[in-house]
Design a protein around this motif. Sequence first.
Motif, PDB file in Angstrom:
ATOM      1  N   ALA A  54       0.819  -1.769  -0.100  1.00 31.66           N
ATOM      2  CA  ALA A  54       0.212  -0.285  -0.169  1.00 31.66           C
ATOM      3  C   ALA A  54       0.762   1.249   0.224  1.00 31.66           C
ATOM      4  N   GLY A  55       0.360   2.174  -1.170  1.00 34.69           N
ATOM      5  CA  GLY A  55       0.982   3.499  -0.582  1.00 34.69           C
ATOM      6  C   GLY A  55       0.400   4.444  -0.266  1.00 34.69           C
ATOM      7  N   LEU A  56       0.749   5.832   0.077  1.00 33.15           N
ATOM      8  CA  LEU A  56      -0.119   6.939  -0.608  1.00 33.15           C
ATOM      9  C   LEU A  56       0.368   8.128  -0.627  1.00 33.15           C
ATOM     10  N   PHE A  57      -0.329   8.692  -1.385  1.00 31.62           N
ATOM     11  CA  PHE A  57      -0.529   9.772  -2.241  1.00 31.62           C
ATOM     12  C   PHE A  57      -0.489  10.889  -1.815  1.00 31.62           C
ATOM     13  N   ASP A  58      -0.382  12.153  -2.235  1.00 32.40           N
ATOM     14  CA  ASP A  58      -0.264  13.612  -2.093  1.00 32.40           C
ATOM     15  C   ASP A  58      -1.173  13.696  -3.491  1.00 32.40           C
ATOM     16  N   VAL A  59      -2.065  13.851  -4.290  1.00 38.62           N
ATOM     17  CA  VAL A  59      -2.806  14.654  -5.183  1.00 38.62           C
ATOM     18  C   VAL A  59      -3.651  15.935  -4.729  1.00 38.62           C
ATOM     19  N   SER A  60      -3.435  16.747  -3.761  1.00 34.70           N
ATOM     20  CA  SER A  60      -4.295  17.690  -3.691  1.00 34.70           C
ATOM     21  C   SER A  60      -4.485  18.869  -4.453  1.00 34.70           C
ATOM     22  N   ASN A 157      -8.404  25.165   1.812  1.00 31.86           N
ATOM     23  CA  ASN A 157      -8.782  24.638   2.091  1.00 31.86           C
ATOM     24  C   ASN A 157      -9.123  22.756   2.332  1.00 31.86           C
ATOM     25  N   GLN A 158      -8.816  22.366   1.685  1.00 30.22           N
ATOM     26  CA  GLN A 158      -9.029  21.087   1.086  1.00 30.22           C
ATOM     27  C   GLN A 158      -7.940  20.243   0.501  1.00 30.22           C
ATOM     28  N   ALA A 159      -7.417  19.023   1.143  1.00 30.27           N
ATOM     29  CA  ALA A 159      -6.502  18.314   0.756  1.00 30.27           C
ATOM     30  C   ALA A 159      -7.449  17.169  -0.257  1.00 30.27           C
ATOM     31  N   LEU A 160      -6.306  16.250  -0.570  1.00 25.12           N
ATOM     32  CA  LEU A 160      -6.911  15.273  -1.818  1.00 25.12           C
ATOM     33  C   LEU A 160      -5.330  13.950  -1.885  1.00 25.12           C
ATOM     34  N   LEU A 161      -6.337  12.963  -1.048  1.00 26.49           N
ATOM     35  CA  LEU A 161      -4.901  11.919  -0.707  1.00 26.49           C
ATOM     36  C   LEU A 161      -5.672  10.602  -1.815  1.00 26.49           C
ATOM     37  N   ALA A 162      -4.747  10.025  -2.014  1.00 18.40           N
ATOM     38  CA  ALA A 162      -4.576   8.785  -2.578  1.00 18.40           C
ATOM     39  C   ALA A 162      -4.190   7.386  -2.332  1.00 18.40           C
ATOM     40  N   LEU A 163      -5.047   6.485  -1.587  1.00 15.13           N
ATOM     41  CA  LEU A 163      -4.548   5.424  -0.796  1.00 15.13           C
ATOM     42  C   LEU A 163      -4.573   4.086  -1.428  1.00 15.13           C
ATOM     43  N   GLN A 164      -3.359   3.327  -2.127  1.00 19.38           N
ATOM     44  CA  GLN A 164      -3.483   2.579  -3.199  1.00 19.38           C
ATOM     45  C   GLN A 164      -2.526   1.305  -3.299  1.00 19.38           C
ATOM     46  N   ALA A 169      -7.024  -1.729   1.506  1.00 22.79           N
ATOM     47  CA  ALA A 169      -8.429  -1.337   2.620  1.00 22.79           C
ATOM     48  C   ALA A 169      -8.527  -1.584   3.848  1.00 22.79           C
ATOM     49  N   ALA A 170      -7.711  -2.650   3.809  1.00 20.90           N
ATOM     50  CA  ALA A 170      -7.155  -3.037   5.790  1.00 20.90           C
ATOM     51  C   ALA A 170      -6.591  -1.924   6.478  1.00 20.90           C
ATOM     52  N   VAL A 171      -5.784  -1.231   5.222  1.00 25.21           N
ATOM     53  CA  VAL A 171      -5.374  -0.318   6.519  1.00 25.21           C
ATOM     54  C   VAL A 171      -6.497   0.641   6.506  1.00 25.21           C
ATOM     55  N   LEU A 172      -7.688   0.825   5.134  1.00 21.84           N
ATOM     56  CA  LEU A 172      -8.173   1.917   6.143  1.00 21.84           C
ATOM     57  C   LEU A 172      -9.333   1.596   7.000  1.00 21.84           C
ATOM     58  N   SER A 205     -11.787   4.594  -6.050  1.00 23.47           N
ATOM     59  CA  SER A 205     -10.863   4.871  -7.248  1.00 23.47           C
ATOM     60  C   SER A 205      -9.452   5.155  -6.638  1.00 23.47           C
ATOM     61  N   GLY A 206      -8.971   5.358  -8.027  1.00 27.76           N
ATOM     62  CA  GLY A 206      -7.336   5.457  -8.391  1.00 27.76           C
ATOM     63  C   GLY A 206      -6.591   5.512  -9.531  1.00 27.76           C
ATOM     64  N   TYR A 207      -5.674   5.641  -9.680  1.00 32.58           N
ATOM     65  CA  TYR A 207      -5.026   6.096 -10.816  1.00 32.58           C
ATOM     66  C   TYR A 207      -3.820   5.048 -11.083  1.00 32.58           C
ATOM     67  N   THR A 208      -3.789   4.052 -10.474  1.00 34.40           N
ATOM     68  CA  THR A 208      -3.112   2.710 -10.425  1.00 34.40           C
ATOM     69  C   THR A 208      -3.256   1.665 -10.944  1.00 34.40           C
ATOM     70  N   GLY A 209      -4.735   1.506 -11.082  1.00 32.95           N
ATOM     71  CA  GLY A 209      -5.122  -0.155 -11.437  1.00 32.95           C
ATOM     72  C   GLY A 209      -5.709  -0.985  -9.977  1.00 32.95           C
ATOM     73  N   GLU A 210      -5.103  -0.280  -8.832  1.00 29.99           N
ATOM     74  CA  GLU A 210      -4.893  -1.273  -7.586  1.00 29.99           C
ATOM     75  C   GLU A 210      -6.517  -1.054  -7.351  1.00 29.99           C
ATOM     76  N   ASP A 211      -6.223  -1.854  -5.853  1.00 29.70           N
ATOM     77  CA  ASP A 211      -7.450  -1.312  -5.490  1.00 29.70           C
ATOM     78  C   ASP A 211      -7.196  -0.217  -4.839  1.00 29.70           C
ATOM     79  N   GLY A 212      -8.408   0.889  -4.350  1.00 31.81           N
ATOM     80  CA  GLY A 212      -7.556   2.632  -3.626  1.00 31.81           C
ATOM     81  C   GLY A 212      -9.169   2.912  -3.416  1.00 31.81           C
ATOM     82  N   PHE A 213      -8.422   4.363  -2.956  1.00 33.19           N
ATOM     83  CA  PHE A 213      -9.565   5.370  -2.600  1.00 33.19           C
ATOM     84  C   PHE A 213      -9.113   6.604  -2.395  1.00 33.19           C
TER      85      PHE A 213
END
Length: 391
Positions: A54-60, A157-164, A169-172, A205-213
């Motif tokens: 699992a990896g965490l991306f900042d896509v803010s 005011n708002q950030a956007l993260l991607a957990l992929q 899913a287990a992490v979240l 959803s996400g931008y990696t082809g993996e399950d994610g959020f």
Amino acid sequence: MRFSGVATTLKKTPLFDWHVARNAQMVPFAGWSMPLQYKGMGQVEAHHHVRNQAGLFDVSHMQQIVIRQPKQSHFMHSILPLSYAQPTNTSAYSVILNETGGIIDDCIATKWSDDSYYLVTNASRADAVREWLQRHQHKYQENTDTAVDISYLETHNQALLALQGPQAAAVLASHSETSLTSLFFGGVAQDLRLSGGAVVHLARSGYTGEDGFEISVERRDAVAVADLLANTTPTVPIGLGARDSLRLEAGMCLYGNDLWEDGLSVGEAGLAWTIAKDRRVKDQPTLFPGWQSVVPSLKLSAMAKRRVGLLIEKGPAARSAAKILDETENVIGSVSSGAPSPTLSQNIAMGYVPPQSAKVGTQLAVDVRGRRRQAEVVKMPFVESKYYRGI
């Protein structure tokens, strides 16, 4: 992926200091200072970590927009080729089109309710999208005497993260009392409360082809949520470098490389599926921009070129703008995105070629730094997608 040149002032996401504290290599991208990679983990290792853990991306840097329209209004359908039957609390990949069918941007459109939608668009196209939205808002309001409200969730005011990744899913789930097993790919959970009290907007959803959020969170909680997730084994922060190789393996487009506005149709880009079937007929409540050009262009006979995947022999990777050659050495197209695939240990690329050269199995070549490299048209995605569609 193209990184911007030196800019006078780069924008910073709410997590800029968080990245610096974690020894990120910051680079300019689309006017923003963004992490390329983090000290102690190279791009290839980061890529494999997302594919396997699992990896965490900042896509803010992505633009977040909320659109509210009166019920029974069709403003959203007047601007995007979304299906009238899109279920509530689901996201759909879509395209923002000009009046001749040119692709202004690609986006994710989430339907919260009949009168509320949430869009995520590209940072590099933020100004163009705003101008386009404003123009269509004014036109729609004048023609229908209907008020439409458009709000921009500004990054301050708002950030956007991607957990992929397969462990995302287990992490979240370890930080949420709400079960995620019924939230399938494309599904959305509004106002999800995480450990520590932060309330987030969650899209599977996400931008990696993996399950994610993708996780939209208020700035005040951004660092706390990033810490919460990044500090949960096996998650690690991941930068733009691995994000680009992951999305290329998944066969996903990068605007500015694989998509552009002039001289490219939706069909040629391989995105005909974004035009919902109930939006292709003329007898409907409203037409989206460029309808008259887009619908006929979806036919293969109307395409001058097609986006294809290429598997290229080992050696230096083919990069954007590399020439694609046929078997008689004629230049027939060019690479739009290319890189070594860490998962396949093979060079891969996307590019545009004439329809007669787009069939899977066609043997072509690519000019890489003046040297001919054998290439074969292959089916995309290069790496099988692993979206969660239910147990």
